[in-house]
Motif scaffolding. Sequence first.
Motif, PDB file in Angstrom:
ATOM      1  N   GLU A 207       0.768  -1.314   0.027  1.00 26.70           N
ATOM      2  CA  GLU A 207      -0.214  -0.145   0.012  1.00 26.70           C
ATOM      3  C   GLU A 207       1.735   1.350   0.254  1.00 26.70           C
ATOM      4  O   GLU A 207       0.646   2.704  -0.630  1.00 26.70           O
ATOM      5  N   ALA A 208       1.822   1.087   0.392  1.00 20.18           N
ATOM      6  CA  ALA A 208       2.390   2.329   0.797  1.00 20.18           C
ATOM      7  C   ALA A 208       3.485   2.660  -0.329  1.00 20.18           C
ATOM      8  O   ALA A 208       4.014   4.111  -1.435  1.00 20.18           O
ATOM      9  N   ALA A 209       4.102   1.128  -0.857  1.00 14.89           N
ATOM     10  CA  ALA A 209       4.347   0.990  -2.731  1.00 14.89           C
ATOM     11  C   ALA A 209       3.188   2.263  -3.202  1.00 14.89           C
ATOM     12  O   ALA A 209       4.072   2.623  -4.294  1.00 14.89           O
ATOM     13  N   ALA A 213       4.388   5.219  -5.803  1.00  9.92           N
ATOM     14  CA  ALA A 213       3.928   5.683  -6.725  1.00  9.92           C
ATOM     15  C   ALA A 213       3.461   6.688  -8.058  1.00  9.92           C
ATOM     16  O   ALA A 213       2.850   7.756  -9.063  1.00  9.92           O
ATOM     17  N   GLU A 214       2.337   6.681  -7.421  1.00  9.14           N
ATOM     18  CA  GLU A 214       0.762   7.396  -7.227  1.00  9.14           C
ATOM     19  C   GLU A 214       1.003   9.257  -7.006  1.00  9.14           C
ATOM     20  O   GLU A 214       1.258   9.862  -7.960  1.00  9.14           O
ATOM     21  N   GLY A 215       2.224   9.067  -5.813  1.00  4.00           N
ATOM     22  CA  GLY A 215       2.614  10.406  -5.171  1.00  4.00           C
ATOM     23  C   GLY A 215       3.381  11.093  -6.824  1.00  4.00           C
ATOM     24  O   GLY A 215       3.361  11.979  -7.074  1.00  4.00           O
ATOM     25  N   ILE A 221       3.340  14.903 -13.774  1.00  8.05           N
ATOM     26  CA  ILE A 221       2.546  15.888 -13.459  1.00  8.05           C
ATOM     27  C   ILE A 221       2.793  17.219 -13.397  1.00  8.05           C
ATOM     28  O   ILE A 221       1.978  18.098 -14.308  1.00  8.05           O
ATOM     29  N   ILE A 222       2.405  17.208 -12.204  1.00  8.73           N
ATOM     30  CA  ILE A 222       2.204  18.784 -11.742  1.00  8.73           C
ATOM     31  C   ILE A 222       3.634  19.657 -12.309  1.00  8.73           C
ATOM     32  O   ILE A 222       3.589  20.320 -12.714  1.00  8.73           O
ATOM     33  N   ARG A 223       4.774  18.974 -12.853  1.00 12.17           N
ATOM     34  CA  ARG A 223       6.218  19.490 -13.046  1.00 12.17           C
ATOM     35  C   ARG A 223       6.212  20.145 -13.698  1.00 12.17           C
ATOM     36  O   ARG A 223       6.917  20.491 -14.996  1.00 12.17           O
TER      37      ARG A 223
END
Length: 286
Positions: A207-209, A213-215, A221-223
């Motif tokens: 779940e943390a991985a 990955a989503e972060g 995308i933001i960059r």
Amino acid sequence: MSATWYRNPIALAVAVIVLIIAVMMTVSIVPETKQAVVLRLEQPRGNPINAYKPGEQFGRTGAGLVFRIPLIDRIVWVDKRVLAIDLPNQPVLSTDQLRLEVDAYARFRVVDPLKMVVTVGSEDRVRDQLQPLFGSSLRNELGKRPSATLLSPERGQVMDNIQASLQRLASQYGVEIVDVRIKQTELPSGSPLDSALARMRTARLQEAATIKAEGLKDAQIIRANAQAQAAQIYAQAFGKDPAFYDFYRAMQSYRNTFLAQGDDKGATSIILSPQNSYLREFMGQR
């Protein structure tokens, strides 16, 4: 001699004792906390005495004296108060294949003493009948849910569902289920506990991985959007003022040339003439 029997202390004592026994076998006192069902030759006689009524006040109930025929009538006492059923160490298999040991309890009240006496006979027997039904309702409800449910706000809904399920089964005994609570939930000790902890650890790492990955994806995308907007702004600025574009590119070049030093880049010495065209931005207007 028969006229003087009452003068004999022994005969008088025997008569008093017989009278007391007769009164005790004929008259009983129903306390506030009890309900009474009178059986005549083991068949119910009339309505229960001091039967439970919702909202009744002590001192205004049907408690008091009750008369019966000795050796023919029998009184069955039923508690009016809330009674308990304890259910310790119940094995439960959740939907995520975790074997749990659950401690729970239920609170109930006999609201129809006549039905209870006819169906099971006594409080102890109704408790014996309700305990396996309670365990079955508990396992059926928890067996439909993951183990994490017991650690979430959904736990309250689970207990309400168990209470409703148990009430449907307990109604046949004249019983009202007042409350159901899960006191404690544990994993069995030994290898099942170790394997369960390992599975939980693996699931949390996955779940943390996934979250990481989503972060990273969102950050890229933001960059990229920010860089595209910056390039658009630069293009608009350069189109309006080409001289500013030359100045900006020169500043970028100076920064990469003179300030790009570090442990992994070493040190570089550059010798240039003051009249070098590369240093035109340091010489003011051309």
